[in-house]
Every structure is written in C-alpha cells, then in structure tokens.
Motif scaffolding. Structure first.
Motif, PDB file in Angstrom:
ATOM      1  N   MET A  79       0.841  -1.198   0.000  1.00 38.14           N
ATOM      2  CA  MET A  79       0.000   0.000   0.000  1.00 38.14           C
ATOM      3  C   MET A  79       0.879   1.253   0.000  1.00 38.14           C
ATOM      4  SD  MET A  79      -3.238  -0.633   2.529  1.00 38.14           S
ATOM      5  CE  MET A  79      -4.142   0.736   1.779  1.00 38.14           C
ATOM      6  N   SER A  80       0.395   2.302  -0.637  1.00 38.05           N
ATOM      7  CA  SER A  80       1.110   3.565  -0.583  1.00 38.05           C
ATOM      8  C   SER A  80       0.986   4.146   0.815  1.00 38.05           C
ATOM      9  CB  SER A  80       0.528   4.549  -1.599  1.00 38.05           C
ATOM     10  OG  SER A  80      -0.768   4.977  -1.186  1.00 38.05           O
ATOM     11  N   PRO A  81       1.937   4.955   1.259  1.00 41.61           N
ATOM     12  CA  PRO A  81       1.830   5.575   2.586  1.00 41.61           C
ATOM     13  C   PRO A  81       0.522   6.346   2.766  1.00 41.61           C
ATOM     14  CG  PRO A  81       4.041   5.876   1.715  1.00 41.61           C
ATOM     15  CD  PRO A  81       3.225   5.272   0.605  1.00 41.61           C
ATOM     16  N   HIS A  82       0.106   7.044   1.713  1.00 40.46           N
ATOM     17  CA  HIS A  82      -1.132   7.828   1.799  1.00 40.46           C
ATOM     18  C   HIS A  82      -2.348   6.935   2.026  1.00 40.46           C
ATOM     19  CE1 HIS A  82      -4.133  10.913   0.944  1.00 40.46           C
ATOM     20  NE2 HIS A  82      -4.698  10.054   0.099  1.00 40.46           N
ATOM     21  N   VAL A  87      -6.715   4.646   5.562  1.00 39.32           N
ATOM     22  CA  VAL A  87      -7.510   3.545   6.095  1.00 39.32           C
ATOM     23  C   VAL A  87      -7.267   3.352   7.588  1.00 39.32           C
ATOM     24  CG1 VAL A  87      -7.927   1.063   5.980  1.00 39.32           C
ATOM     25  CG2 VAL A  87      -7.613   2.371   3.867  1.00 39.32           C
ATOM     26  N   THR A  88      -6.021   3.396   7.987  1.00 41.81           N
ATOM     27  CA  THR A  88      -5.664   3.087   9.376  1.00 41.81           C
ATOM     28  C   THR A  88      -5.999   4.219  10.330  1.00 41.81           C
ATOM     29  OG1 THR A  88      -3.877   1.660   8.603  1.00 41.81           O
ATOM     30  CG2 THR A  88      -3.781   2.393  10.899  1.00 41.81           C
ATOM     31  N   HIS A  89      -5.615   5.418   9.979  1.00 36.60           N
ATOM     32  CA  HIS A  89      -5.809   6.553  10.882  1.00 36.60           C
ATOM     33  C   HIS A  89      -7.073   7.357  10.585  1.00 36.60           C
ATOM     34  CE1 HIS A  89      -5.282  10.802  12.089  1.00 36.60           C
ATOM     35  NE2 HIS A  89      -4.752  10.285  13.184  1.00 36.60           N
ATOM     36  N   ASP A  90      -7.222   7.790   9.338  1.00 35.03           N
ATOM     37  CA  ASP A  90      -8.296   8.735   9.024  1.00 35.03           C
ATOM     38  C   ASP A  90      -9.685   8.121   9.183  1.00 35.03           C
ATOM     39  OD1 ASP A  90      -6.152  10.324   8.446  1.00 35.03           O
ATOM     40  OD2 ASP A  90      -6.475  10.375   6.280  1.00 35.03           O
ATOM     41  N   TYR A  91      -9.857   6.872   8.760  1.00 30.14           N
ATOM     42  CA  TYR A  91     -11.153   6.216   8.933  1.00 30.14           C
ATOM     43  C   TYR A  91     -11.514   6.106  10.411  1.00 30.14           C
ATOM     44  CZ  TYR A  91     -11.249   4.503   4.037  1.00 30.14           C
ATOM     45  OH  TYR A  91     -11.284   4.378   2.670  1.00 30.14           O
ATOM     46  N   THR A  92     -10.542   5.703  11.208  1.00 36.99           N
ATOM     47  CA  THR A  92     -10.784   5.504  12.638  1.00 36.99           C
ATOM     48  C   THR A  92     -11.156   6.815  13.315  1.00 36.99           C
ATOM     49  OG1 THR A  92      -9.046   3.814  12.553  1.00 36.99           O
ATOM     50  CG2 THR A  92      -9.846   4.460  14.724  1.00 36.99           C
ATOM     51  N   VAL A  93     -10.415   7.854  13.030  1.00 42.76           N
ATOM     52  CA  VAL A  93     -10.659   9.150  13.666  1.00 42.76           C
ATOM     53  C   VAL A  93     -11.994   9.733  13.218  1.00 42.76           C
ATOM     54  CG1 VAL A  93      -9.828  11.527  13.819  1.00 42.76           C
ATOM     55  CG2 VAL A  93      -8.218   9.627  14.035  1.00 42.76           C
ATOM     56  N   ALA A  94     -12.364   9.528  11.959  1.00 34.76           N
ATOM     57  CA  ALA A  94     -13.648  10.026  11.476  1.00 34.76           C
ATOM     58  C   ALA A  94     -14.806   9.359  12.211  1.00 34.76           C
ATOM     59  CB  ALA A  94     -13.772   9.786   9.972  1.00 34.76           C
TER      60      ALA A  94
END
Length: 227
Positions: A79-82, A87-94
């Motif tokens: 997977m690209s860093p972005h 998926v890992t951080h932004d989805y969870t925080v949202a």
C-alpha cells in the motif's frame, strides 16, 4: 448494551461480533460496513455505509451506543503511505468523531497490534501510523483502549485472509506441545474469543491500563472466564 463494530468481516471483527451476540447484557450489535455481513441474528443489525471519512449520514444509527469495537485494518504491505494512513488513521478518527459527539463517555476499543509505536518516532511506518491512531483514540475518549494482540487464533470458524496466518493456524495442532512447553502463549498468542471477551469486559468494568499488550489481553480474558 449497544455495541457498534467496524471490521466485522475480518477475523478479529468476527470475534467481536460472535462474543457480543453471546453476551446476555448486549441488547444490540450494529455492524457497519460497505456490504452486509453474511450473518443473521435477532440482536444484529447491518448498517451499510461507503464513505468512511464521513459518518454523519449514519449518526442516528450510531446514536445511543455504549461501545465501539474497531477491528478495521489493512496490511501496509503493497500500500502507498497515503492509502495506508487513510484507512488506518483517518477512517478511525472520522468514526470516533461522530461517535464521540453522541456519547463522549463511550468505550472505544481500538485494535492495533504488537509492536505499535506510541512515540510516533520509530523507523517502522506502519507502527508509527498505528501509534498515532492509538494516541488519537486515547486522547478523545476517557474510556478509550488500545489492544495489541500478537498472533490471533480463530475460534468461531472464521479464517484469516492472510495466507501466513492460515498456514500457521493449520500447523498449530502439531506444535501445540512446543507452545505449552515454552510458555509462549500469553506472550504472543491470543484468540478471537478472548479479544471479544476483553472488549466486553473493558466496556463493563474498565481497566487501569489503556494500552493492553498480548499478555494483558490474556490475563483480562482469563479473569472473565475465557482462558
């Protein structure tokens, strides 16, 4: 209790769902995903949602939740860093933002993994991103917890999508004596049932530690009667 579960189609998420459905004090399980799960139960409700960066459209479905068990995750390999961070951080925080707005006292159980870097400064990119996500959840919720399991053994019939995990699971009967002899199980191994029980126990009673390593997970599960 009303439990919201993300990542229910995966190995750990399935453990969360199965143990929650078995619990007498759980009245409703809401499984959020892009498609419904191939599972029916009087307590289980499927909520189909596609935009994992914005959960406001289903905020009414999430309202009244006592806990969220987050098992949604992907491997950083290929997977690209972005994309991995999204998926890992932004989805969870949202999701946490929407759930926290409805109930700041909600118990949020986030599954990261052994080796997660809470300092956010280590060499491993996946460990830094996981650590940043852990830190965001623990800062947002007084009743936030991070679980860091090692190898997770399937109990409810669900199999991992990762070939390495499937091969290791198939080999377990042959090496069980060695695992017992070396007393490695509490250090590196847990099960889907134990993770589900631990998430429920954290919701019911809390825990003085908010980051639980594999040994802590096994100890809490044993206290709950799930060795």
């Amino acid at each position: 209790m009303k439990i919201v579960i993300f990542g229910g189609s995966g190995l750990i998420g399935d453990g969360f769902i199965q143990e929650s459905l078995r619990a007498d004090d759980v009245t409703e399980v809401v499984a959020v995903g892009r498609t419904p799960l191939d599972l029916t139960h009087p307590k289980l409700r499927h909520v189909v949602h596609t935009d994992f960066l914005d959960f406001t459209a289903i905020s009414d479905e999430l309202a009244g939740a006592d806990a969220c068990f987050w098992a949604l995750g992907v491997s950083a390999v290929g997977m690209s860093p972005h994309d991995y961070e999204r998926v890992t951080h932004d989805y969870t925080v949202a999701a946490a933002r929407t759930l926290g707005a409805g109930n700041p006292a909600l118990t949020f159980v986030y599954v990261s993994g052994g080796g997660t870097d809470s300092s956010e400064r280590g060499r491993s990119r996946w460990a830094r991103v996981k650590g940043r996500t852990e830190n965001a959840i623990l800062a947002a919720f007084p009743n936030g917890y991070a679980l860091r399991p090692g190898f997770v053994r399937p109990v409810h019939g669900k199999q991992s999508r990762t070939p390495m995990y499937r091969r290791f699971t198939a080999a377990l009967p042959a090496i069980a004596w060695l695992v017992r002899l070396l007393r490695l199980t509490p250090v590196v191994m847990t099960s889907t049932a134990q993770l589900g029980q631990v998430a429920l126990q954290l919701t019911r009673r809390g825990h003085p530690r908010h980051v639980l390593e594999n040994r802590d997970i096994v100890a809490v599960a044993a206290a709950a009667g799930r060795p």
